[in-house]
Design a protein around this motif. Structure first.
Motif, PDB file in Angstrom:
ATOM      1  N   GLY A 170      30.960  53.855  26.826  1.00  0.00           N
ATOM      2  CA  GLY A 170      31.816  53.599  25.681  1.00  0.00           C
ATOM      3  C   GLY A 170      31.185  53.002  24.456  1.00  0.00           C
ATOM      4  N   THR A 171      29.860  52.779  24.417  1.00  0.00           N
ATOM      5  CA  THR A 171      29.300  52.149  23.216  1.00  0.00           C
ATOM      6  C   THR A 171      29.541  53.016  21.984  1.00  0.00           C
ATOM      7  N   TRP A 172      29.893  52.337  20.898  1.00  0.00           N
ATOM      8  CA  TRP A 172      30.194  52.964  19.603  1.00  0.00           C
ATOM      9  C   TRP A 172      29.349  52.279  18.548  1.00  0.00           C
ATOM     10  N   SER A 173      28.851  53.045  17.615  1.00  0.00           N
ATOM     11  CA  SER A 173      28.004  52.666  16.491  1.00  0.00           C
ATOM     12  C   SER A 173      26.545  52.795  16.913  1.00  0.00           C
ATOM     13  N   SER A 174      25.779  53.366  16.014  1.00  0.00           N
ATOM     14  CA  SER A 174      24.378  53.642  16.299  1.00  0.00           C
ATOM     15  C   SER A 174      23.584  52.359  16.537  1.00  0.00           C
ATOM     16  N   GLY A 175      23.856  51.338  15.735  1.00  0.00           N
ATOM     17  CA  GLY A 175      23.124  50.082  15.882  1.00  0.00           C
ATOM     18  C   GLY A 175      23.324  49.465  17.248  1.00  0.00           C
ATOM     19  N   VAL A 176      24.556  49.515  17.757  1.00  0.00           N
ATOM     20  CA  VAL A 176      24.851  48.953  19.069  1.00  0.00           C
ATOM     21  C   VAL A 176      24.146  49.729  20.169  1.00  0.00           C
TER      22      VAL A 176
END
Length: 409
Positions: free
Chosen positions: A111-117
């Motif tokens: 479920g990770t969202w956002s490229s930085g994360v």
């Protein structure tokens, strides 16, 4: 499978107990291994990604519930979820990922969202031999040595730039400008849009701008200087809001197109219906033609009190869990080291297309080669390990963002 315009429009209308041996490094106790399969969710529940995170987490929960109701995996073992909030922040995500791996003893992070994360937790997942499925778009995820540990499922910036370019071509535009936020996401979107647009015979200038400015009038003036028929955006909601307000005050006629994370109902609310009128949004949509879609849609809208199209990543979250479960069953193991090699085999061609948890598990257990067609997309992972969702476009009309139809390359 192709998305039909009819299905799109129909849906649019419905609009610690840390059991580790320091010598052997054993992650799971014997009891845990026998009783449950531990899965971590790592979603943005608060801050910037909170518009998507709770829905993604709920989609994963729905899938776990469906698997458990169907009797579990690997001879009856049930899935247990451990949920952590990335806070839409790389540092917070790293701490949460370490907790899920080291304390909760999970070998799967979904479920990770956002490229930085995702880029922040990817080395931790790889080093810890943990599978991560995410909805991040950075092209760095395409080119990194993931060794089948990291699986982007939400469409890369290349895919979004290409779809925006395909849309512009289909409208007959010949001259475009692209306003790109000065980060890898915005620049990649601009580069891919320009490539597609120019290859089709058009002209395009990419104007890069820096974030956190009170005004973007100089960059906007430059983008308008060539007399474009359309300005495309590689941007986010705060800067898009400023750009659109300043453009509206200038009174220069031009069409606009941008990605769903920038051009959303929140943008219309921020700039007003008149300024937003006609702007087009490009984004991922669920697999409306899947036999499992209607059931998922009803559950999601009842639980979350919002239209399914408000969060295309929720259905992808469901697919992440199902895909990993099928890979575990195919591998005969919940160990990430073993089941990761089966992810592509159960979700991508060739194979018999399957759509629901029950039929998919039955087919895997019978030794049938399968191709899981997800609720959020087809989950067909390419050679880089990325799955591209289905795309559609919306248009702001009278203060509402209305779904208009699919985009197919």
């Amino acid at each position: 499978m192709k998305l039909t315009r009819r299905r799109l429009l129909e849906s649019g209308a419905a609009a610690g107990a840390f059991a580790m041996s320091s010598a052997a490094g054993i992650r799971l106790t014997v009891a845990q291994e026998a009783e449950e399969i531990r899965i971590g969710t790592l979603c943005p529940i608060t801050r910037a990604g909170s518009v998507f995170g709770p829905g993604i987490q709920r989609g994963i929960q729905f899938a776990a519930d469906d698997i458990n109701t169907a009797g579990g995996l690997l001879g009856g073992r049930k899935i247990r979820l451990f949920n952590e909030d990335t806070q839409s922040d790389p540092d917070s995500a790293v701490r949460a990922a370490k907790k899920l791996i080291e304390i909760n003893e999970t070998e799967t992070l979904l479920g990770t969202w956002s490229s930085g994360v995702t880029m922040a937790i990817a080395p931790i997942a790889i080093e810890g031999k943990v599978v991560n499925m995410n909805v991040s778009g950075t092209t760095d995820l395409r080119t990194m040595d993931k060794d089948e540990w990291i699986w982007p499922c939400g469409g890369s910036n290349i895919a979004y730039g290409k779809m925006m370019g395909e849309y512009a071509i289909a409208q007959g535009y010949k001259n475009a400008s692209f306003l790109a936020f000065n980060n890898p996401s915005g620049i990649t979107l601009g580069e891919e849009f320009k490539k597609v647009f120019v290859d089709a015979g058009g002209t395009c200038e990419v104007v890069v701008y820096n974030p956190n400015q009170p005004s973007y009038r100089a960059e906007l003036t430059r983008a308008l200087a060539s007399g474009p028929e359309v300005i495309a955006l590689g941007s986010y909601l705060p800067d898009t809001t400023i750009l659109l307000k300043e453009w509206y005050a200038m009174g220069e006629p031009v069409d606009w197109v941008g990605p769903i994370w920038a051009v959303s109902p929140a943008l219309i609310e921020a700039v007003g219906a008149d300024a937003a009128e006609g702007i087009v949004s490009i984004g991922a949509v669920p697999n409306f033609d899947s036999p499992a879609f209607e059931s998922f849609k009803e559950r999601y809208e009842s639980a979350m009190d919002q239209p399914i199209l408000a969060n295309p990543f929720a259905a992808i979250g469901y697919d992440m869990m199902i895909t990993c479960a099928l890979a575990m069953e195919a591998a005969g193991s919940s160990k990430a080291e073993e089941f990761r090699r089966q992810i592509r085999a159960v979700s991508s061609p060739p194979g018999e297309k399957v759509y629901t948890v029950a039929e998919a598990l039955e087919a895997v257990r019978a030794g049938t080669e399968i191709d899981y067609e997800g609720v959020g997309g087809n989950m067909d992972f390419d050679e880089t390990g990325e799955a591209k969702p289905y795309f559609a476009y919306w248009k702001a009309e009278g203060g509402t963002l209305n779904l208009k139809g699919p985009i197919e390359s």
